[in-house]
Structure formats: C-alpha cells, structure tokens
Design an enzyme around this catalytic site. Sequence first.
Site, PDB file in Angstrom:
ATOM      1  N   GLY A 227      21.012 -22.145  41.902  1.00  0.00           N
ATOM      2  CA  GLY A 227      20.537 -22.705  43.164  1.00  0.00           C
ATOM      3  C   GLY A 227      19.154 -22.286  43.621  1.00  0.00           C
ATOM      4  O   GLY A 227      18.684 -22.755  44.660  1.00  0.00           O
ATOM      5  N   ASP A 228      18.447 -21.426  42.835  1.00  0.00           N
ATOM      6  CA  ASP A 228      17.144 -20.969  43.321  1.00  0.00           C
ATOM      7  C   ASP A 228      16.252 -20.513  42.173  1.00  0.00           C
ATOM      8  O   ASP A 228      15.753 -19.389  42.161  1.00  0.00           O
ATOM      9  CB  ASP A 228      17.324 -19.831  44.330  1.00  0.00           C
ATOM     10  CG  ASP A 228      16.058 -19.568  45.143  1.00  0.00           C
ATOM     11  OD1 ASP A 228      15.181 -20.455  45.198  1.00  0.00           O
ATOM     12  OD2 ASP A 228      15.950 -18.476  45.734  1.00  0.00           O
ATOM     13  N   PHE A 229      16.025 -21.400  41.206  1.00  0.00           N
ATOM     14  CA  PHE A 229      15.137 -21.081  40.095  1.00  0.00           C
ATOM     15  C   PHE A 229      13.692 -21.187  40.562  1.00  0.00           C
ATOM     16  O   PHE A 229      12.998 -22.154  40.283  1.00  0.00           O
ATOM     17  CB  PHE A 229      15.387 -22.031  38.914  1.00  0.00           C
ATOM     18  CG  PHE A 229      16.411 -21.523  37.947  1.00  0.00           C
ATOM     19  CD1 PHE A 229      16.046 -20.688  36.901  1.00  0.00           C
ATOM     20  CD2 PHE A 229      17.746 -21.869  38.088  1.00  0.00           C
ATOM     21  CE1 PHE A 229      16.992 -20.211  36.003  1.00  0.00           C
ATOM     22  CE2 PHE A 229      18.703 -21.404  37.194  1.00  0.00           C
ATOM     23  CZ  PHE A 229      18.331 -20.569  36.150  1.00  0.00           C
ATOM     24  N   ASN A 230      13.247 -20.181  41.298  1.00  0.00           N
ATOM     25  CA  ASN A 230      11.864 -20.214  41.770  1.00  0.00           C
ATOM     26  C   ASN A 230      10.999 -19.238  40.985  1.00  0.00           C
ATOM     27  O   ASN A 230      11.479 -18.488  40.133  1.00  0.00           O
ATOM     28  CB  ASN A 230      11.779 -19.982  43.289  1.00  0.00           C
ATOM     29  CG  ASN A 230      12.092 -18.556  43.698  1.00  0.00           C
ATOM     30  OD1 ASN A 230      11.613 -17.593  43.100  1.00  0.00           O
ATOM     31  ND2 ASN A 230      12.897 -18.402  44.741  1.00  0.00           N
TER      32      ASN A 230
END
Length: 374
Positions: A227-230
């Site tokens: 949910g948060d591949f930054n």
Amino acid sequence: MAEQNSSLLEPGVNIRPVIDQDGVKMLAERLYGICVLELKELNGYDDKNFHIKEDPNVKNPLIMTHCPNGYVLKIMNAMDSQNLAVVEAQNEIMNFLSTRSVTCPKPIRNVFGHMFSTEIINNKQHVVRLLEYVPGELIKDAPKTEALFYQLGEFVANLDGKLQNFNHSGLVSREHMWMLTKVPELDKFKYVIKDQDKLDLAEEVIEEFKYAVVPRLDELEKGVIHGDFNEMNVLVAKKPGGGSSDYRIAGIIDFGDIQYSYYVFEVAIAMTYMMLLTGDPRTGGYVLAGYTVTRRLPDDEYRLLKILVSARLVQSLILGAYAKEQDPNNTYVISTEKANGWELLRKIRKSKPNPEVTDPTDWKTIANEYLTRS
C-alpha cells in the site's frame, strides 16, 4: 475540535506522538533493556521513528540476538494505536515475508515477551515497538534508470504474489485515510489547498474517482497489499561487479499502510511515486512493464490507471498539506509537493494524443515498447 473516536482521520485532530529524545531513551531502556549510544530521528508521516544504536559496553540480556545495524523504535500515531489487530497484522506480515526471502524489518519482543506495548505518552495512548534496522540505500538516492524502475515493478508483483498466501482478520475491515478507496473523503480536507487552480484540479480528480472508480470496485481483484511503495520505503543495493549506475531492488520497509485492497491500487501507487522521482510520466510505463511480466493486469484495470495515479497524487498533496498545517516542523509530509506533484498531476491530466509520439501516460504501450527492446 473533532473527537478521535472514528477509525478515519478527521480535520482538526493531531495524532502524531509528542516525545523528546530523553523520553525515547527511557522507553528503549524500560521496554527493551537498551542503553542508547546513538539516537537519530527518521522521517515519518504520522508516526515517530528513531534509529537506535545500543552501547556495546552495557550488557543487555533481554535481546537474545543483537542486530549489528541497530534498531528502529516506532511510536505509532494515536489513531492507528487504537487498532491493535492491525498492529498484530503488521508484525506478522514482516515475519511472514522475512521467511520468504524478502528483505524487510523484523519485530523484536519486549521485556514482557510481546511484539508491542501500549504506552501513555503526553496523555495519549501510543503503540510502541522495536524493529531490526535494515541498512541500505533508498531508491530516491540511486541513479534513476529504466531498468531499476522495471525491477521495482517486478518486485511489487512478486511481493503481492507472496502475500496471496497471507491473511489476517485485522486487515479485512481496516479503514485508513491513506487507502485509495478513501479518496472521496478528501472533500473534508481540501480546504487546506488555498490556490484556486490547484483546488479545481484536485476536485476534478476526486469527482472522477467517485464516478469512474467507486462503482467498479467490486469487479477488481483483491488481496493483501503493502500500500505504500514510495521513494522512501524501497531499498536498493549495487550489483556486485556492476557499474556506478547498476543497482538492484534490495528490500522494502514501512508496513504501516498494509491493507486488504486491490492489486491495481498497488501498482498505481508504485507508479505514482516513481514518476514523482523523475518528473516524467513515462516512468510509470517501466514500472508497469516489470509488474505485468509477473502479474497479469486485466484490460479494464489498465483503463483505471490514469485516474488511480491522479487520485494518489491528490491524496498525497492534500493530506500532506493538512499534516503540515498540524505540524509545521514536519517537512517530510510535503515531499510530494516539493517533488513538483502538482506539475506532474497537470502533465497527466492534460496529456493529449499525438499520432507521432507515444502519449507519456499510455503506460501500457510504453511497457510493451520497453519489453520489446529489452
């Protein structure tokens, strides 16, 4: 001021922990027996994260296997700290992946034998836990090559494939403002955008999400996603014997946004943050190429990518501006704005077909072109 009894963030509520370094040292010693030698605060959005190195001259019998790179003491925000089932899921997912050849942090038991504890800090309840610190270079600091973005797409797809075998009841009903499904809720926070042109653009995206994505949700494939591949969560490493720009994806950190959601959201989020790194919409195509080599994306989901990427940008820009208003000292929360997020959003929204040039947001074609020449 809004009450903190909802599972979703409400305007006016400040949920970030308030604690000084002496307080952190006391927590580390009381809960884990660690005598702190070095302490450094790491970037965080709503949570507080501290890289801790223990004094090697002070024997600590409470931690059986000592991590040579130190630890991360995580103090979760007051809202997420209310949902202990999600905390348990986060711990379990890290243990699950670490036994399946994925480099990621692992939780450490405290003096009571538990993976976390709930502590009263500045009159609010916050979950506190300790993770092994995973060393490595962040993708934001690595050379920005097509090959690396392709590898990231592969990594995302492989991770989602492994997570098909992971289930946890705490994720089924999880509600969180950073879920893409919560884009319609941004109407409550959009007041923080003072520039009328930017506000008009954000409202356009929110409305399109409501009529183009929300009615289709039941048709999309679901599973547990990161949910948060930054750019701050992906670790890279130089390939042995490789050149100065020859890097590989090495691991993933920060499982604070894990959720039971849609696989197409996962790849759209990864594409969004990699495009922010380069400022070039074409970057999304290289991520997509790596992803689709490993996981098939149905045609109807391809068609949603443009609005999903736009929605993630708007979500990050609005919630970042809101968090900055709540805590002016936290510049990390406006990283999307600092990376010219509004400019990227305009490029994506206003791209027009040119028969002589591939549309930079025609990510499927860009992906196929990359795969053809690789």
